[in-house]
Design a protein around this motif. Structure first.
Motif, PDB file in Angstrom:
ATOM      1  N   GLY A   6       0.789  -1.224   0.000  1.00 20.49           N
ATOM      2  CA  GLY A   6       0.000   0.000   0.000  1.00 20.49           C
ATOM      3  C   GLY A   6       0.818   1.269   0.000  1.00 20.49           C
ATOM      4  N   THR A  12       0.041  12.826  -2.565  1.00 25.10           N
ATOM      5  CA  THR A  12      -1.240  12.648  -3.229  1.00 25.10           C
ATOM      6  C   THR A  12      -1.847  14.006  -3.565  1.00 25.10           C
ATOM      7  N   ARG A 151      -7.567  13.434   9.567  1.00 21.41           N
ATOM      8  CA  ARG A 151      -8.611  12.688   8.870  1.00 21.41           C
ATOM      9  C   ARG A 151      -9.945  13.434   8.934  1.00 21.41           C
ATOM     10  N   ASN A 154      -9.920  16.123   6.340  1.00 23.89           N
ATOM     11  CA  ASN A 154     -10.149  15.548   5.017  1.00 23.89           C
ATOM     12  C   ASN A 154     -11.638  15.305   4.787  1.00 23.89           C
ATOM     13  N   TYR A 160     -11.447  11.734   0.358  1.00 23.56           N
ATOM     14  CA  TYR A 160     -11.192  10.360   0.800  1.00 23.56           C
ATOM     15  C   TYR A 160     -12.310   9.841   1.722  1.00 23.56           C
ATOM     16  N   THR A 162     -14.580   7.559   1.261  1.00 34.34           N
ATOM     17  CA  THR A 162     -14.695   6.099   1.339  1.00 34.34           C
ATOM     18  C   THR A 162     -13.579   5.485   2.166  1.00 34.34           C
ATOM     19  N   ARG A 163     -12.525   6.253   2.422  1.00 27.54           N
ATOM     20  CA  ARG A 163     -11.412   5.794   3.261  1.00 27.54           C
ATOM     21  C   ARG A 163     -11.495   6.387   4.661  1.00 27.54           C
ATOM     22  N   LEU A 164     -12.667   6.941   5.007  1.00 26.82           N
ATOM     23  CA  LEU A 164     -12.884   7.580   6.306  1.00 26.82           C
ATOM     24  C   LEU A 164     -11.860   8.699   6.552  1.00 26.82           C
ATOM     25  N   ASN A 166      -8.820   8.979   5.442  1.00 24.98           N
ATOM     26  CA  ASN A 166      -7.410   8.603   5.490  1.00 24.98           C
ATOM     27  C   ASN A 166      -6.728   8.895   4.155  1.00 24.98           C
ATOM     28  N   THR A 167      -5.695   9.702   4.172  1.00 26.32           N
ATOM     29  CA  THR A 167      -4.954  10.026   2.964  1.00 26.32           C
ATOM     30  C   THR A 167      -4.312   8.763   2.393  1.00 26.32           C
ATOM     31  N   PRO A 168      -4.425   8.523   1.088  1.00 25.59           N
ATOM     32  CA  PRO A 168      -3.794   7.336   0.496  1.00 25.59           C
ATOM     33  C   PRO A 168      -2.310   7.256   0.838  1.00 25.59           C
ATOM     34  N   HIS A 173      -0.949   6.425  12.155  1.00 28.38           N
ATOM     35  CA  HIS A 173      -1.669   7.645  12.523  1.00 28.38           C
ATOM     36  C   HIS A 173      -1.220   8.065  13.914  1.00 28.38           C
TER      37      HIS A 173
END
Length: 210
Positions: A6, A12, A151, A154, A160, A162-164, A166-168, A173
């Motif tokens: 990942g 990003t 987060r 964001n 983001y 759908t990632r709650l 969270n930056t890709p 954290h």
């Protein structure tokens, strides 16, 4: 090369060239604090871990390296593509491919090791911090996003979702207490800055912890 699952190289979101006035103001504060803490270390030899395309190097070290003979800068990144971008952008600086986990340098080779916006991308930030300490004879400069606020911000801007939020590429954290605890296990923390929404620490190398 030792990269985590990942892993995302580079930024990003290009925070160094954003035209958003609020984001530009946040970055100005971040860079101001980074310059201040780097100057406290009075470095002659600087290593940056996770240099990406050289944006931070350009802001903090390029002018001194280009116009003076008292600073040697070396940037490393696990991504060959990012290293090539850095070389093209800053021909006066030196960059090479290297893993944060296995730095190809001798013990105590650098006065200042910079690891800004890096530890959150790693599966084992403690392992990388040990390597930073090993090759350093002076200070280590670290910054990470301030969680969980990062987060939440964001999500507030609809990023983001759908990632709650969270930056890709962010695998770890850090609350302010958590990053102080991690850094404090290896280094003496001599200065802290809180450029919203980051935490920035300057640690000094001392006797090797048990």
């Amino acid at each position: 090369m030792d990269t985590p699952a990942g892993f995302v190289a580079g930024n990003t979101y290009d925070k160094y060239r954003t035209r958003n006035p609020l984001h530009r103001r946040l970055m100005e504060r971040f860079l101001s604090d980074a310059r201040e803490l780097a100057a406290l270390a009075r470095p002659r030899r600087v290593l940056e871990i996770g240099c990406g395309p050289g944006d931070l190097a350009g802001e903090l070290f390029a002018d001194r390296a280009r116009n003076a003979s008292d600073l040697d800068y070396l940037g490393t990144d696990v991504s060959a593509a990012e290293v090539e971008r850095a070389r093209a952008a800053h021909p006066a600086l030196e960059f090479r491919v290297a893993s944060a986990y296995e730095l190809p340098f001798a013990d105590g080779e650098f006065d200042l090791v910079v690891a800004c916006e890096v530890l959150e991308h790693l599966e084992s930030p403690a392992r990388a911090l040990r390597e930073a300490e090993r090759v350093c004879r002076g200070h280590v400069l670290v910054s990470v996003p301030w969680e969980p606020l990062w987060r939440l911000l964001n999500l507030a801007r609809g990023a983001y979702v759908t990632r709650l939020g969270n930056t890709p590429g962010h695998l770890r954290h850090f609350s302010r207490r958590a990053i102080r605890r991690l850094v404090g296990k290896r280094l003496e923390i001599v200065a802290e800055r809180r450029p919203f929404p980051w935490t920035m620490l300057l640690g000094r190398v001392g006797p090797t912890p048990p």
